[in-house]
Write a protein that holds these residues in place. Structure first.
Motif, PDB file in Angstrom:
ATOM      1  N   ALA A 291       1.501  -0.853  -0.649  1.00 54.56           N
ATOM      2  CA  ALA A 291      -0.065   0.272   0.160  1.00 54.56           C
ATOM      3  C   ALA A 291       1.219   1.660  -0.166  1.00 54.56           C
ATOM      4  CB  ALA A 291      -0.430  -0.393   1.421  1.00 54.56           C
ATOM      5  N   ALA A 292       2.001   0.743   0.464  1.00 54.54           N
ATOM      6  CA  ALA A 292       3.028   2.496   0.382  1.00 54.54           C
ATOM      7  C   ALA A 292       3.885   1.565  -0.440  1.00 54.54           C
ATOM      8  CB  ALA A 292       3.011   2.593   1.798  1.00 54.54           C
ATOM      9  N   PRO A 293       5.058   2.129  -0.659  1.00 49.99           N
ATOM     10  CA  PRO A 293       6.907   1.729  -0.800  1.00 49.99           C
ATOM     11  C   PRO A 293       7.443   1.006  -0.261  1.00 49.99           C
ATOM     12  CG  PRO A 293       6.324   4.727  -0.954  1.00 49.99           C
ATOM     13  CD  PRO A 293       5.070   3.927  -0.263  1.00 49.99           C
ATOM     14  N   THR A 294       7.964   0.155  -1.077  1.00 51.31           N
ATOM     15  CA  THR A 294       8.807  -0.712  -0.220  1.00 51.31           C
ATOM     16  C   THR A 294      10.497  -0.398   0.329  1.00 51.31           C
ATOM     17  OG1 THR A 294       9.064  -2.170  -1.764  1.00 51.31           O
ATOM     18  CG2 THR A 294       7.442  -2.002  -0.942  1.00 51.31           C
ATOM     19  N   GLY A 295      10.645   0.221  -0.628  1.00 49.24           N
ATOM     20  CA  GLY A 295      12.529   0.493  -0.597  1.00 49.24           C
ATOM     21  C   GLY A 295      12.475   0.050  -1.649  1.00 49.24           C
ATOM     22  N   GLU A 296      12.386  -1.238  -2.273  1.00 51.07           N
ATOM     23  CA  GLU A 296      13.053  -1.980  -2.982  1.00 51.07           C
ATOM     24  C   GLU A 296      11.762  -2.283  -4.368  1.00 51.07           C
ATOM     25  OE1 GLU A 296      11.926  -5.869  -0.245  1.00 51.07           O
ATOM     26  OE2 GLU A 296      13.976  -4.771  -0.189  1.00 51.07           O
ATOM     27  N   PRO A 297      12.672  -3.161  -5.392  1.00 50.76           N
ATOM     28  CA  PRO A 297      11.935  -3.324  -6.656  1.00 50.76           C
ATOM     29  C   PRO A 297      10.336  -4.617  -6.061  1.00 50.76           C
ATOM     30  CG  PRO A 297      13.767  -2.761  -6.970  1.00 50.76           C
ATOM     31  CD  PRO A 297      13.865  -2.630  -5.899  1.00 50.76           C
ATOM     32  N   LEU A 298       9.222  -4.278  -6.948  1.00 47.39           N
ATOM     33  CA  LEU A 298       8.740  -6.133  -6.722  1.00 47.39           C
ATOM     34  C   LEU A 298      10.118  -6.927  -7.000  1.00 47.39           C
ATOM     35  CD1 LEU A 298       5.271  -4.928  -7.368  1.00 47.39           C
ATOM     36  CD2 LEU A 298       5.914  -5.203  -4.963  1.00 47.39           C
ATOM     37  N   PRO A 299       9.276  -8.440  -6.311  1.00 49.05           N
ATOM     38  CA  PRO A 299      10.345  -9.712  -7.137  1.00 49.05           C
ATOM     39  C   PRO A 299       9.630  -9.358  -8.757  1.00 49.05           C
ATOM     40  CG  PRO A 299       9.337 -10.013  -5.101  1.00 49.05           C
ATOM     41  CD  PRO A 299       8.709  -8.062  -5.368  1.00 49.05           C
ATOM     42  N   ALA A 300      10.757 -10.030  -9.865  1.00 45.79           N
ATOM     43  CA  ALA A 300      10.516 -10.754 -11.276  1.00 45.79           C
ATOM     44  C   ALA A 300       9.117 -10.745 -11.144  1.00 45.79           C
ATOM     45  CB  ALA A 300      11.343 -10.886 -12.043  1.00 45.79           C
ATOM     46  N   ALA A 301       8.304 -11.903 -10.707  1.00 39.34           N
ATOM     47  CA  ALA A 301       7.478 -12.935 -10.512  1.00 39.34           C
ATOM     48  C   ALA A 301       6.290 -11.327 -11.000  1.00 39.34           C
ATOM     49  CB  ALA A 301       7.333 -13.602 -10.026  1.00 39.34           C
ATOM     50  N   PHE A 302       5.942 -10.342 -10.120  1.00 40.24           N
ATOM     51  CA  PHE A 302       4.787  -9.962  -9.942  1.00 40.24           C
ATOM     52  C   PHE A 302       4.544  -8.938 -11.900  1.00 40.24           C
ATOM     53  CE2 PHE A 302       5.346 -10.722  -5.439  1.00 40.24           C
ATOM     54  CZ  PHE A 302       3.783 -10.135  -4.983  1.00 40.24           C
ATOM     55  N   ASP A 303       5.449  -8.492 -12.677  1.00 35.95           N
ATOM     56  CA  ASP A 303       5.591  -8.387 -13.375  1.00 35.95           C
ATOM     57  C   ASP A 303       4.930  -9.357 -14.467  1.00 35.95           C
ATOM     58  OD1 ASP A 303       6.911  -5.996 -12.855  1.00 35.95           O
ATOM     59  OD2 ASP A 303       9.110  -7.177 -13.170  1.00 35.95           O
ATOM     60  N   THR A 304       4.760 -10.584 -13.945  1.00 38.37           N
ATOM     61  CA  THR A 304       3.975 -11.438 -15.178  1.00 38.37           C
ATOM     62  C   THR A 304       2.496 -11.821 -14.573  1.00 38.37           C
ATOM     63  OG1 THR A 304       4.150 -13.266 -13.457  1.00 38.37           O
ATOM     64  CG2 THR A 304       6.355 -13.224 -15.732  1.00 38.37           C
ATOM     65  N   LEU A 305       2.377 -10.549 -13.844  1.00 39.79           N
ATOM     66  CA  LEU A 305       0.664 -11.470 -13.649  1.00 39.79           C
ATOM     67  C   LEU A 305      -0.831 -10.880 -13.828  1.00 39.79           C
ATOM     68  CD1 LEU A 305       1.554 -10.624  -9.718  1.00 39.79           C
ATOM     69  CD2 LEU A 305       1.174 -12.938 -10.675  1.00 39.79           C
ATOM     70  N   VAL A 306      -2.135 -11.033 -14.168  1.00 36.20           N
ATOM     71  CA  VAL A 306      -2.775 -10.168 -14.617  1.00 36.20           C
ATOM     72  C   VAL A 306      -2.591  -8.571 -14.303  1.00 36.20           C
ATOM     73  CG1 VAL A 306      -5.631  -9.997 -14.771  1.00 36.20           C
ATOM     74  CG2 VAL A 306      -3.833 -12.200 -15.136  1.00 36.20           C
ATOM     75  N   GLN A 307      -2.872  -7.759 -14.926  1.00 33.95           N
ATOM     76  CA  GLN A 307      -2.810  -5.833 -14.744  1.00 33.95           C
ATOM     77  C   GLN A 307      -3.864  -5.622 -15.604  1.00 33.95           C
ATOM     78  OE1 GLN A 307      -0.493  -5.270 -13.436  1.00 33.95           O
ATOM     79  NE2 GLN A 307       1.029  -6.822 -13.170  1.00 33.95           N
ATOM     80  N   PRO A 308      -4.851  -5.678 -13.906  1.00 31.75           N
ATOM     81  CA  PRO A 308      -6.359  -5.128 -14.611  1.00 31.75           C
ATOM     82  C   PRO A 308      -6.110  -3.694 -15.092  1.00 31.75           C
ATOM     83  CG  PRO A 308      -6.736  -6.491 -12.170  1.00 31.75           C
ATOM     84  CD  PRO A 308      -4.407  -6.184 -12.856  1.00 31.75           C
ATOM     85  N   SER A 309      -6.743  -3.538 -16.277  1.00 24.00           N
ATOM     86  CA  SER A 309      -6.869  -2.196 -16.805  1.00 24.00           C
ATOM     87  C   SER A 309      -8.622  -1.506 -16.047  1.00 24.00           C
ATOM     88  CB  SER A 309      -7.894  -2.462 -18.018  1.00 24.00           C
ATOM     89  OG  SER A 309      -8.481  -3.015 -18.840  1.00 24.00           O
ATOM     90  N   ARG A 310      -9.025  -2.402 -15.531  1.00 21.81           N
ATOM     91  CA  ARG A 310     -10.031  -2.209 -14.853  1.00 21.81           C
ATOM     92  C   ARG A 310     -10.863  -2.444 -13.932  1.00 21.81           C
ATOM     93  NH1 ARG A 310     -15.495  -2.744 -17.883  1.00 21.81           N
ATOM     94  NH2 ARG A 310     -16.912  -1.352 -16.650  1.00 21.81           N
ATOM     95  N   PRO A 311      -9.989  -1.352 -12.884  1.00 21.69           N
ATOM     96  CA  PRO A 311     -10.323  -1.819 -11.158  1.00 21.69           C
ATOM     97  C   PRO A 311     -11.928  -1.719 -11.045  1.00 21.69           C
ATOM     98  CG  PRO A 311      -8.338  -0.092 -11.270  1.00 21.69           C
ATOM     99  CD  PRO A 311      -9.224  -0.311 -12.326  1.00 21.69           C
ATOM    100  N   LEU A 312     -12.601  -2.468 -10.502  1.00 20.22           N
ATOM    101  CA  LEU A 312     -14.112  -2.087 -10.061  1.00 20.22           C
ATOM    102  C   LEU A 312     -14.426  -1.841  -8.756  1.00 20.22           C
ATOM    103  CD1 LEU A 312     -15.429  -5.387 -12.056  1.00 20.22           C
ATOM    104  CD2 LEU A 312     -15.562  -3.042 -12.904  1.00 20.22           C
ATOM    105  N   GLU A 313     -15.259  -1.814  -8.017  1.00 23.91           N
ATOM    106  CA  GLU A 313     -15.124  -1.065  -7.050  1.00 23.91           C
ATOM    107  C   GLU A 313     -17.175  -0.767  -7.113  1.00 23.91           C
ATOM    108  OE1 GLU A 313     -11.940   1.110  -4.061  1.00 23.91           O
ATOM    109  OE2 GLU A 313     -11.980   1.701  -5.899  1.00 23.91           O
ATOM    110  N   ILE A 314     -18.052  -0.637  -5.700  1.00 21.80           N
ATOM    111  CA  ILE A 314     -18.702  -0.297  -5.246  1.00 21.80           C
ATOM    112  C   ILE A 314     -18.322   0.682  -4.189  1.00 21.80           C
ATOM    113  CG2 ILE A 314     -20.629  -0.696  -4.328  1.00 21.80           C
ATOM    114  CD1 ILE A 314     -20.843  -3.675  -5.922  1.00 21.80           C
ATOM    115  N   PRO A 315     -19.380   2.586  -3.994  1.00 21.98           N
ATOM    116  CA  PRO A 315     -18.831   2.432  -2.780  1.00 21.98           C
ATOM    117  C   PRO A 315     -19.687   2.713  -1.319  1.00 21.98           C
ATOM    118  CG  PRO A 315     -19.945   4.209  -4.848  1.00 21.98           C
ATOM    119  CD  PRO A 315     -20.153   2.357  -5.184  1.00 21.98           C
TER     120      PRO A 315
END
Length: 336
Positions: A291-315
């Motif tokens: 939720a906030a900066p970690t001070g380091e890059p995310l592991p490379a595996a996270f680059d392969t994950l689904v990247q949702p183009s439409r975050p869905l939310e209900i208020p």
């Protein structure tokens, strides 16, 4: 080892336990959370070690079934709760959490947050986020669903495991995901989906355990779940299906109880959650996005994950108003 143990027991018989005496002098901070947060493979032990290194306190996690179960437990216990902090609820529950009257302002500056769409509240502090997804076994499913509609109308012989919307945050998230996509047709879509549902578990751990044991080929989880299997098991067998309608965003958060016996320590822990020492544990500890900066890059595996183009939310206010009604639809649709 036997000699060392004998010497320790002899000393303990003569003198009071120094360790117990020291522990009695340290303030205890009790945190209610969900059960997958607390095991050795979860983030809890590492977070405990990191916070205790700077607080001169005893941080104790109490694992409950899942995020919604935390709210249910607090409602039951009321002002008699032993919790100083509740950790693991989701943002859509904020109005209901506040309606209990059990929580106190955090005093935490939320400027470091990097959550999509932002987050602002005087009481609750986010610590991670992720997107709901249906994770599938690619050795069993050759053609995964490409939308929530395809999942609902798919082959009833390909069973799925989901979580209970009354006790589980991913279960509640799916309830809202279905509502966000299908609106007034949600109950009929639940009835259609029921043909594919092998089981509804109280929490995430039980459902994901069935999946990894091969008892179901598809499970409700998160877009980040495959990263665990890539990093810890060295396999890309388990994947998240990308849905064209978008994926429901879940933001996990914590708050301090108004009745806390350690209010200053509780506020200190809430502030600690946004520091790199905590946030750096989240990606490969809770297998979520920080939720906030970690001070380091995310592991490379996270680059392969689904990247949702439409975050869905209900208020959250709409969820508070309609959750009971939508849960009743869910129960009727699933025939429960």
């Amino acid at each position: 080892m036997r000699l060392a143990l004998s010497a320790f027991c002899a000393a303990a018989a003569v003198l009071p336990s120094i360790a117990l005496a020291q522990d009695a002098d340290r303030p205890v901070l009790t945190v209610y959370t969900y059960e997958s947060f607390t095991p050795d493979w979860g983030p809890g032990p590492r977070i405990e070690k990191a916070f205790e290194a700077q607080c001169d306190c005893d941080l104790r996690f109490v694992g409950l079934e899942d995020g919604v179960a935390i709210l249910n437990r607090l409602k039951l216990e009321g002002e008699g709760t032993q919790a100083d902090i509740a950790l693991g609820m989701t943002a859509e529950l904020v109005p209901e959490l506040k309606a209990t009257g059990l929580f106190a302002p955090s005093g935490v500056d939320l400027k470091p947050l990097t959550i999509p769409g932002g987050f602002s509240d005087d009481t609750f502090v986010p610590f991670d986020y992720s997107y709901l997804a249906f994770v599938y076994d690619s050795e069993s499913i050759a053609d995964p669903p490409k939308s929530l509609a395809e999942l609902v109308s798919g082959d009833p012989d390909q069973k799925i495991a989901i979580q209970d919307a009354r006790t589980s945050t991913p279960g509640l998230g799916l309830l809202l995901w279905m509502k966000a996509v299908f609106g007034d047709q949600a109950e009929a879509k639940w009835a259609e989906l029921s043909r594919r549902v092998l089981t509804v578990t109280p929490g995430w751990s039980e459902a994901y355990g069935l999946f990894t044991k091969g008892e179901v080929p598809i499970v409700l989880s998160y877009t980040t779940s495959p990263a665990y299997h890539q990093i810890e098991e060295g396999t890309d067998r388990y994947k998240a299906a990308a849905f064209s309608e978008g994926h429901y965003l879940q933001v996990e958060l914590a708050g301090m109880l108004r009745t806390s016996r350690q209010p200053e320590l509780a506020r200190r822990f809430l502030a600690f959650m946004l520091m790199p020492e905590f946030q750096s544990i989240i990606p490969t500890g809770n297998w979520s996005l920080p939720a906030a900066p970690t001070g380091e890059p995310l592991p490379a595996a996270f680059d392969t994950l689904v990247q949702p183009s439409r975050p869905l939310e209900i208020p959250a206010a709409d969820v508070a108003t309609h959750r009971a009604e939508w849960t009743a639809e869910w129960l009727r649709g699933l025939g429960r």
